[in-house]
Write an enzyme that holds these catalytic residues in place. Structure first.
Site, short mmCIF file in Angstrom:
data_model
loop_
_atom_site.label_atom_id
_atom_site.label_comp_id
_atom_site.label_asym_id
_atom_site.label_seq_id
_atom_site.Cartn_x
_atom_site.Cartn_y
_atom_site.Cartn_z
N GLY A 103 -82.05 -23.78 -53.16
CA GLY A 103 -83.09 -23.99 -54.16
C GLY A 103 -82.57 -24.04 -55.58
N ARG A 104 -81.42 -23.42 -55.83
CA ARG A 104 -80.83 -23.50 -57.17
C ARG A 104 -79.31 -23.66 -57.09
NH1 ARG A 104 -82.84 -18.10 -57.32
NH2 ARG A 104 -81.23 -16.54 -56.93
N GLY A 136 -84.87 -24.30 -60.15
CA GLY A 136 -83.49 -24.47 -59.71
C GLY A 136 -82.45 -24.06 -60.73
N ARG A 193 -68.90 -22.02 -58.09
CA ARG A 193 -68.51 -21.16 -56.98
C ARG A 193 -67.63 -21.92 -55.99
NH1 ARG A 193 -73.65 -17.79 -54.74
NH2 ARG A 193 -74.29 -19.78 -53.86
N ARG A 200 -74.58 -20.84 -43.49
CA ARG A 200 -75.20 -19.53 -43.34
C ARG A 200 -75.80 -19.35 -41.94
NH1 ARG A 200 -76.82 -18.59 -48.95
NH2 ARG A 200 -75.77 -20.19 -50.19
N ASP A 270 -80.46 -15.84 -44.66
CA ASP A 270 -80.01 -16.99 -45.44
C ASP A 270 -78.91 -16.60 -46.43
OD1 ASP A 270 -82.51 -15.71 -46.51
OD2 ASP A 270 -81.96 -16.84 -48.29
N ASN A 271 -78.67 -15.30 -46.57
CA ASN A 271 -77.60 -14.82 -47.45
C ASN A 271 -76.39 -14.30 -46.66
OD1 ASN A 271 -79.16 -15.38 -49.71
ND2 ASN A 271 -80.00 -13.32 -49.82
N ASP A 280 -73.95 -14.92 -52.53
CA ASP A 280 -75.24 -14.75 -53.21
C ASP A 280 -75.38 -13.36 -53.84
OD1 ASP A 280 -75.82 -17.32 -52.44
OD2 ASP A 280 -76.88 -16.73 -50.65
#
Length: 522
Positions: A103-104, A136, A193, A200, A270-271, A280
């Site tokens: 999302g971002r 985002g 990053r 994931r 999701d992390n 994250d």
């Protein structure tokens, strides 16, 4: 950036979203969507990691170039690349959340350098089809925390993503920092990053939930082919080996978190990376006083699902969700269940060895569990700083009395006057047993101390340290970011010039926003 070798395997071999409109929506039959970063109005470089740049083939001189600034702020696209956002789902705080996705975050490309593959990603680079109701973008405070923490974790020896760059976008971003109805504008920022990939647990959950089993099979086999090439055999056997490998790498990561006192704060599926690396960095924190029930996340303050002491159990729970996602390819529950059941058993065995090594105990005896349990109890009788306690423990000698040993860790106590009466007696009792236990060790005091100081860091990125750097950066002063970055490259070294950072959390930071509790707002 002449030495960058582009390798667009992900976009070349996996199914793309046919709809290229950058509008929030449900995306089906795809694992990613093409999307360009939002062009920043006036990007400016705050800090960049020379070490990470060289890791991926960017020279130190190129860091200062206009090309570096433009590419890693999202202003320009690298030639022969198409940025994209990944589609994935997840369980958030134990509940199925459906489609989430980047999302971002926007992936710029994959590249290869020195026979290693990397994925480059910008966090805070703008709206994607997965942004839902958000913009985002990211703000300076969360970006500073992300940038510093990933590098701090790497040098602590914790598996992690890496930080390449920290940029200002030149734009203002509206955020409600505590979700209490008081939004305010903050400086926008972007973090570059680097990771092997950003695949994931939720990447596979998404495909299974939508019954896209052909894509699931393709994605799992792609992941094994490029990231786990040591896995061989028949397809079903490979899928099980893949799950076992992810479980093993996850266990190792969590073990390191517990070793250094790190709390992720938002261990949603999701992390969780299939590489067993920390990803994250949102509302994370390091334990100040040793408290297994502590969580830095305001959203989690009531149920404390992601508290420090629960991280191994949550990792296992998340692996259950990954097992469910892989099940349609295996169609046998028993081998998956066996791996899941052994996760905690193996973790407990490894945890004992790790914890004893923090104590300078390297030969195991039957009474060691009691030694560990007794310490975990006494550490909580009065606020005791985890980092200071374990680091100072290396100063203790086998010939010390319990009273002398307590004096050597005295700086660890937040309220020294509480160390009296029954609490003092408990400490004396534990140190008496501990000193007897050290007598069994063959290492000399000097050699044991050296070994302990490679396991127990002297410096960690405490939240108040990040907040000081953020406050200064907000005023245009980036010197503290650079100082902390330099300090945290050698967290196990004495670094007497930085001794001021080897200290308990100051009283002013006990309840300050950004120092004690944090939200997911970024």
């Amino acid at each position: 950036m002449k030495n960058i070798k582009i390798k667009n395997r992900f976009t070349a071999e996996l199914p793309a979203d046919e709809n290229e409109a950058n509008e929030t929506r449900q995306v089906s039959n795809a694992v990613f969507s093409y999307v360009n970063p939002t062009v920043p109005s006036k990007p400016a470089l705050i800090h960049a990691s020379k070490e990470v740049a060289e890791l991926i083939g960017i020279s130190v001189n190129e860091i200062q170039s206009e090309s570096f600034l433009n590419v890693f702020s999202g202003k320009e696209i690298l030639p022969e690349t198409r940025p994209y956002a990944m589609c994935y789902a997840g369980h958030q705080f134990g509940n199925w959340a459906g489609q989430l996705g980047d999302g971002r975050a926007i992936n710029l490309t994959e590249l290869e350098h020195n026979n290693q593959s990397f994925m480059l990603q910008l966090k805070g680079a703008g709206k994607t089809p997965y942004s839902r109701t958000a913009d985002g973008l990211a703000v300076l405070r969360s970006s500073v925390r992300e940038y510093l923490c990933a590098e701090a974790m790497y040098h602590l020896g914790v598996p992690t993503t890496r930080s390449l760059s920290l940029m200002l976008s030149g734009d203002q971003v509206l955020r409600d920092i505590l979700y209490n109805g008081n939004p305010a504008y903050e400086k926008g920022a972007i973090v570059g990053r680097v990771a092997p990939s950003f695949i994931r647990f939720g990447s596979f959950e998404m495909l299974t939930a939508r019954n896209e089993l052909k894509n699931l099979k393709q994605f799992v086999e792609y992941t094994i082919k490029y990231y786990f090439p040591e896995i061989k055999g028949e397809p079903k056997e490979q899928y099980l080996q893949f799950f076992q490998t992810v479980a093993d790498k996850t266990r190792e990561m969590i073990l390191h978190w517990q070793r250094v006192g790190f709390v992720h704060g938002v261990m949603n599926t999701d992390n969780m990376s299939v590489h067993g690396i920390t990803i994250d960095y949102g509302p994370y924190g390091w334990l100040e006083n040793y408290d297994p029930n502590w969580t830095p996340n305001t959203t989690d303050s009531q149920n404390r699902r992601y508290r420090f002491g629960n991280q191994p159990q949550i990792a296992q729970w998340n692996l259950y969700q990954l097992a469910n996602a892989l099940y349609p390819l295996i169609n046998e529950a028993e081998p998956l269940e066996k791996i899941l059941e052994s996760f905690i058993t193996d973790f407990d065995t490894d945890y004992k060895v790790m914890f004893l090594s923090k104590l300078g105990v390297f030969t195991l005896t039957e009474s060691d569990n009691k030694l560990i349990e007794a310490l975990e109890t006494v550490l909580q009788l009065s606020e005791t700083d985890m980092t200071l306690f374990f680091r100072n423990l290396s100063k203790i000698q086998k010939t010390d009395s319990a009273e002398k040993a307590i004096a050597k860790i005295q700086d660890s106590f937040y309220i020294p006057e509480e160390i009296s009466g029954a609490i003092l007696d408990s400490w004396k009792k534990w140190f008496t047993v501990y000193l007897e236990r050290l007598g069994i060790e063959k290492l000399s005091d000097q050699d044991r101390s050296k070994k302990m100081n490679t396991i127990n860091p002297k410096y960690v990125l405490r939240n108040y340290m990040s907040q000081l750097a953020i406050d200064a950066a907000d005023q245009g002063d980036y010197s503290l970011i650079d100082e902390l970055y330099t300090l945290l490259q050698k967290p196990y070294d004495e670094q007497p010039e930085y001794q001021k950072w080897f200290a308990k959390r100051p009283d002013w930071a006990r309840s300050k926003v950004g120092c004690s509790m944090l939200s997911c707002s970024s």
